[in-house]
Design a protein around this motif. Structure first.
Motif, mmCIF file in Angstrom:
data_model
loop_
_atom_site.group_PDB
_atom_site.id
_atom_site.type_symbol
_atom_site.label_atom_id
_atom_site.label_comp_id
_atom_site.label_asym_id
_atom_site.label_seq_id
_atom_site.Cartn_x
_atom_site.Cartn_y
_atom_site.Cartn_z
ATOM 1 N N ASN A 169 0.824 -1.197 0.000
ATOM 2 C CA ASN A 169 0.000 0.000 0.000
ATOM 3 C C ASN A 169 0.871 1.266 0.000
ATOM 4 N N ARG A 170 1.877 1.266 0.844
ATOM 5 C CA ARG A 170 2.762 2.441 0.940
ATOM 6 C C ARG A 170 3.590 2.641 -0.316
ATOM 7 N N ARG A 171 4.020 1.555 -0.942
ATOM 8 C CA ARG A 171 4.954 1.632 -2.068
ATOM 9 C C ARG A 171 4.317 1.254 -3.399
ATOM 10 N N PHE A 172 3.003 1.374 -3.523
ATOM 11 C CA PHE A 172 2.309 0.853 -4.689
ATOM 12 C C PHE A 172 2.856 1.404 -6.004
ATOM 13 N N SER A 173 3.067 2.705 -6.089
ATOM 14 C CA SER A 173 3.567 3.277 -7.352
ATOM 15 C C SER A 173 4.962 2.750 -7.670
ATOM 16 N N HIS A 174 5.798 2.544 -6.648
ATOM 17 C CA HIS A 174 7.144 1.997 -6.875
ATOM 18 C C HIS A 174 7.067 0.540 -7.329
ATOM 19 N N ILE A 175 6.162 -0.208 -6.722
ATOM 20 C CA ILE A 175 5.984 -1.613 -7.097
ATOM 21 C C ILE A 175 5.523 -1.708 -8.549
ATOM 22 N N LEU A 176 4.548 -0.882 -8.918
ATOM 23 C CA LEU A 176 4.075 -0.906 -10.307
ATOM 24 C C LEU A 176 5.179 -0.527 -11.283
ATOM 25 N N ARG A 177 5.999 0.433 -10.913
ATOM 26 C CA ARG A 177 7.120 0.825 -11.777
ATOM 27 C C ARG A 177 8.072 -0.352 -11.963
ATOM 28 N N ASP A 178 8.394 -1.054 -10.876
ATOM 29 C CA ASP A 178 9.291 -2.207 -10.973
ATOM 30 C C ASP A 178 8.685 -3.308 -11.841
ATOM 31 N N VAL A 179 7.379 -3.506 -11.710
ATOM 32 C CA VAL A 179 6.698 -4.522 -12.519
ATOM 33 C C VAL A 179 6.765 -4.130 -13.991
ATOM 34 N N ARG A 180 6.439 -2.874 -14.283
ATOM 35 C CA ARG A 180 6.395 -2.400 -15.667
ATOM 36 C C ARG A 180 7.794 -2.373 -16.296
ATOM 37 N N GLN A 181 8.772 -1.837 -15.582
ATOM 38 C CA GLN A 181 10.098 -1.642 -16.169
ATOM 39 C C GLN A 181 10.974 -2.892 -16.125
ATOM 40 N N ASP A 182 10.896 -3.626 -15.026
ATOM 41 C CA ASP A 182 11.830 -4.741 -14.830
ATOM 42 C C ASP A 182 11.176 -6.119 -14.885
ATOM 43 N N GLY A 183 9.853 -6.152 -14.983
ATOM 44 C CA GLY A 183 9.186 -7.445 -14.976
ATOM 45 C C GLY A 183 9.157 -8.085 -13.599
ATOM 46 N N ALA A 184 9.322 -7.259 -12.546
ATOM 47 C CA ALA A 184 9.328 -7.779 -11.177
ATOM 48 C C ALA A 184 7.980 -8.411 -10.861
ATOM 49 N N ARG A 185 8.001 -9.352 -9.945
ATOM 50 C CA ARG A 185 6.792 -10.048 -9.506
ATOM 51 C C ARG A 185 6.735 -9.965 -7.988
ATOM 52 N N PHE A 186 5.549 -9.677 -7.453
ATOM 53 C CA PHE A 186 5.397 -9.516 -6.015
ATOM 54 C C PHE A 186 4.297 -10.427 -5.491
ATOM 55 N N LEU A 187 4.529 -11.001 -4.329
ATOM 56 C CA LEU A 187 3.532 -11.785 -3.610
ATOM 57 C C LEU A 187 3.144 -10.952 -2.397
ATOM 58 N N VAL A 188 1.894 -10.543 -2.335
ATOM 59 C CA VAL A 188 1.413 -9.698 -1.240
ATOM 60 C C VAL A 188 0.872 -10.604 -0.142
ATOM 61 N N THR A 189 1.307 -10.347 1.081
ATOM 62 C CA THR A 189 0.883 -11.162 2.216
ATOM 63 C C THR A 189 0.156 -10.302 3.245
ATOM 64 N N ALA A 190 -0.745 -10.923 3.972
ATOM 65 C CA ALA A 190 -1.425 -10.289 5.100
ATOM 66 C C ALA A 190 -1.360 -11.261 6.259
ATOM 67 N N HIS A 191 -0.799 -10.817 7.344
ATOM 68 C CA HIS A 191 -0.620 -11.663 8.528
ATOM 69 C C HIS A 191 0.126 -12.943 8.175
ATOM 70 N N GLY A 192 1.102 -12.814 7.270
ATOM 71 C CA GLY A 192 1.945 -13.935 6.896
ATOM 72 C C GLY A 192 1.367 -14.870 5.850
ATOM 73 N N ALA A 193 0.119 -14.649 5.453
ATOM 74 C CA ALA A 193 -0.516 -15.528 4.467
ATOM 75 C C ALA A 193 -0.589 -14.820 3.110
ATOM 76 N N PRO A 194 -0.294 -15.524 2.021
ATOM 77 C CA PRO A 194 -0.396 -14.908 0.698
ATOM 78 C C PRO A 194 -1.843 -14.558 0.368
ATOM 79 N N VAL A 195 -2.049 -13.344 -0.171
ATOM 80 C CA VAL A 195 -3.403 -12.914 -0.528
ATOM 81 C C VAL A 195 -3.522 -12.435 -1.969
ATOM 82 N N ALA A 196 -2.407 -12.049 -2.598
ATOM 83 C CA ALA A 196 -2.497 -11.531 -3.969
ATOM 84 C C ALA A 196 -1.119 -11.570 -4.613
ATOM 85 N N ARG A 197 -1.137 -11.481 -5.939
ATOM 86 C CA ARG A 197 0.098 -11.377 -6.708
ATOM 87 C C ARG A 197 0.014 -10.140 -7.583
ATOM 88 N N ILE A 198 1.122 -9.451 -7.712
ATOM 89 C CA ILE A 198 1.235 -8.347 -8.659
ATOM 90 C C ILE A 198 2.297 -8.778 -9.652
#
Length: 84
Positions: free
Chosen positions: A15-44
């Motif tokens: 949430n805090r770094r969303f624009s940076h995460i999207l930039r990394d995804v767009r420019q570098d093809g980075a992949r992120f696993l978003v967790t809540a309370h240690g459990a995976p909830v989404a992928r970017i």
């Protein structure tokens, strides 16, 4: 081209770094696993114009379900009744 390794981020960090995460995804093809309370909830992940077919499968499943639903005919109504 091999997939990039996913980086885990907490939901708060995503949430805090969303624009940076999207930039990394767009420019570098980075992949992120978003967790809540240690459990995976989404992928970017980058789309790269790829279609994994999820939308088509969801549409087909919805249409199959709708075809099985009985048609319900109600009493006629007026526009005024709709907004009451």
């Amino acid at each position: 081209m091999p997939r990039k390794e996913e980086r885990a981020v907490t939901a708060a960090e995503a949430n805090r770094r969303f624009s940076h995460i999207l930039r990394d995804v767009r420019q570098d093809g980075a992949r992120f696993l978003v967790t809540a309370h240690g459990a995976p909830v989404a992928r970017i992940v980058p789309t790269n114009g790829e279609d994994d077919g999820a939308a088509e499968r969801a549409k087909a499943a919805l249409l199959r379900r709708l075809e099985q639903q009985p048609v319900v005919v109600g009493d006629p109504w007026t526009r005024d009744e709709l907004y009451d």
